[in-house]
Enzyme design. Structure first.
Site, PDB file in Angstrom:
ATOM      1  N   TRP A  91      -0.944 -36.831  41.714  1.00 37.43           N
ATOM      2  CA  TRP A  91       0.420 -36.671  42.233  1.00 37.43           C
ATOM      3  C   TRP A  91       1.452 -36.760  41.112  1.00 37.43           C
ATOM      4  CZ3 TRP A  91       0.046 -34.172  46.390  1.00 37.43           C
ATOM      5  CH2 TRP A  91      -0.934 -34.468  47.332  1.00 37.43           C
TER       6      TRP A  91
ATOM      7  N   LYS B  62       1.603 -41.911  54.867  1.00 36.93           N
ATOM      8  CA  LYS B  62       0.549 -42.768  54.348  1.00 36.93           C
ATOM      9  C   LYS B  62       0.636 -44.143  55.026  1.00 36.93           C
ATOM     10  CE  LYS B  62      -0.564 -39.376  51.761  1.00 36.93           C
ATOM     11  NZ  LYS B  62      -0.108 -39.046  50.430  1.00 36.93           N
TER      12      LYS B  62
ATOM     13  N   ASP C 297       7.471 -42.726  42.881  1.00 32.87           N
ATOM     14  CA  ASP C 297       6.839 -42.232  44.110  1.00 32.87           C
ATOM     15  C   ASP C 297       6.007 -43.383  44.670  1.00 32.87           C
ATOM     16  OD1 ASP C 297       5.176 -41.116  46.019  1.00 32.87           O
ATOM     17  OD2 ASP C 297       4.420 -39.493  44.743  1.00 32.87           O
TER      18      ASP C 297
HETATM   19  C1  LIG Z   1       0.203 -37.816  49.699  1.00 30.15           C
HETATM   20  C2  LIG Z   1       0.994 -38.031  48.497  1.00 30.15           C
HETATM   21  C3  LIG Z   1       1.924 -37.075  48.035  1.00 30.15           C
HETATM   22  C4  LIG Z   1       2.126 -35.736  48.699  1.00 30.15           C
HETATM   23  O1  LIG Z   1       2.714 -35.887  49.932  1.00 30.15           O
HETATM   24  P1  LIG Z   1       3.177 -34.623  50.806  1.00 30.15           P
HETATM   25  O2  LIG Z   1       4.067 -35.270  51.813  1.00 30.15           O
HETATM   26  O3  LIG Z   1       1.938 -34.031  51.384  1.00 30.15           O
HETATM   27  O4  LIG Z   1       3.884 -33.676  49.924  1.00 30.15           O
HETATM   28  C5  LIG Z   1       2.686 -37.380  46.915  1.00 30.15           C
HETATM   29  N1  LIG Z   1       2.528 -38.557  46.268  1.00 30.15           N
HETATM   30  C6  LIG Z   1       1.641 -39.482  46.678  1.00 30.15           C
HETATM   31  C7  LIG Z   1       1.522 -40.764  45.919  1.00 30.15           C
HETATM   32  C8  LIG Z   1       0.851 -39.250  47.789  1.00 30.15           C
HETATM   33  O5  LIG Z   1      -0.030 -40.182  48.198  1.00 30.15           O
END
Ligand SMILES: *Cc1c(COP(=O)(O)O)cnc(C)c1O
Length: 360
Positions: free
Chosen positions: A101, A195, A171
């Protein structure tokens, strides 16, 4: 009705209490004769839902008043572009690449300016967090970017990097609300909610107010400017009403549970059950350097691909679902987010012990 223990990395398990509340309100939300999915986002009923959600999140995370909370769409992935479009004034940004990511965010930023990879753990399949105490931070960097919990590889920053005075952007998709954080250390802290919080399709971005300006990169679309959404209270266009509603319920559930320090204790207790077993097992082993282990995502392997596949299949038959690891790591991964009860982790470990006895 029979529910499984769902170890999916995301979309992921939600608290049963919250699902039941939503079920009760589905046909008629508190006497208005319609569901939240059917009502105008401009209605006073919905305004109250979003206002309460924001207030509860602010209380849970102790968000300082000079930070704005935005409910945005496009997933966490759209933030990979929105961040440089809004922050890259000098067209320079530093990225710490600790997984897929972070790597995607780094690659996206290259479209907008000079993105520097100032640290990485790719040499060892992202199984650790590099030392970030004295990195070559660029003097003109607009920000330093991290992915705080690496969902795929199961690592977590236990200490924030030394950004040498530069803005930190993080993030937190897969560790959102799993423990207390000091929001004031970040310029932007954001995450997809699917998540650890709610249904897919929404990102919450917590942004320091002075970073929300009209001074964005030339050509930035209206929808990509934070100011558009901040000025309109996250309702410039129709928001993801259902996700906002469900996230609001999860915030209230977290408050009832005792808040984020209590969640941290619970998460540590759950993760310890699994890691202690992995450390003592003769069949399974964790893939992450112990000091960098995530409390949320726990990858493990047997070292034998066929045996891994057999494990995933037999676990599923025993009501333990979505344990297959990411294709780049192989093996297994158990995501044990806030809503995974301790009993779920205990059931997993009991099953692993049985599998170990039968297959060693
Ligand atoms: C799942 C995830 C993403 C991507 O998320 P989307 O909403 O599908 O774009 C980005 N960063 C992390 C850390 C993730 O776990």
């Amino acid at each position: 009705m029979s529910r499984v223990y769902n170890f999916s990395a995301g979309p992921a398990v939600l608290p049963e209490e919250v699902l039941k509340e939503a079920q009760e309100e589905l046909m008629d939300y508190r006497g208005c004769g319609m569901s939240v999915m059917e009502m105008s986002h401009r209605s006073s009923v919905f305004q109250q839902i979003i206002d309460e959600a924001e207030a509860d999140l602010r209380e849970l995370m102790n968000i300082p008043s000079e930070y704005r909370v935005l409910f945005l769409q496009g997933g966490a992935s759209l933030q990979f572009a929105m961040i440089p479009m809004n922050l890259m004034k000098n067209r320079v940004a530093d990225y710490i690449v600790t997984g897929q990511w972070a790597k995607k965010a780094y690659q996206e930023a290259q479209k907008f300016g000079k993105a520097n990879k100032i640290a990485s753990s790719e040499d060892k399949t992202f199984s650790y967090i590099p030392d970030c105490s004295d990195l070559p931070v660029s003097p003109d960097a607009d920000y330093v970017y991290i992915c705080e919990n690496n969902t795929i590889y199961g690592t977590k920053f236990k200490e924030l990097p030394n950004t040498k005075g530069k803005l930190l952007v993080s993030d937190v998709s897969s560790c959102f609300l799993s423990e207390p954080v000091d929001v004031s250390k970040y310029g932007i802290i954001y995450g997809g909610v699917q998540k650890n919080i709610g249904p897919a399709g929404m990102v919450i971005a917590i942004i320091r107010e002075d970073l929300i300006t009209e001074d964005v990169l030339p050509g930035t679309p209206t929808m990509m400017a934070y100011k558009t959404h901040a000025d309109a209270g996250s309702m410039y266009n129709t928001p993801n009403c259902w996700s906002i509603y469900m996230c609001g319920k999860v915030f209230r559930w977290l408050k009832r549970m005792g808040g984020l320090s209590v969640m941290k204790e619970k998460n540590e207790e759950k993760a310890k059950i699994l890691y202690d077993y992995l450390d003592s097992s003769r069949l399974f082993r964790g893939t992450v350097v112990p000091k960098d282990r995530s409390l949320m995502n726990v990858p493990f392997v047997t070292g034998d691909k066929e045996l891994d596949a057999k494990f995933v299949k037999e676990a599923k038959a025993a009501g333990l679902e979505n344990l297959k690891g990411h294709r780049t790591v192989g093996g297994m991964r158990a995501s044990i987010y806030n809503a995974m009860p301790k009993e779920g982790v205990e059931a997993l470990v009991a099953f692993m012990k049985k599998f170990e006895e039968e297959n060693l």
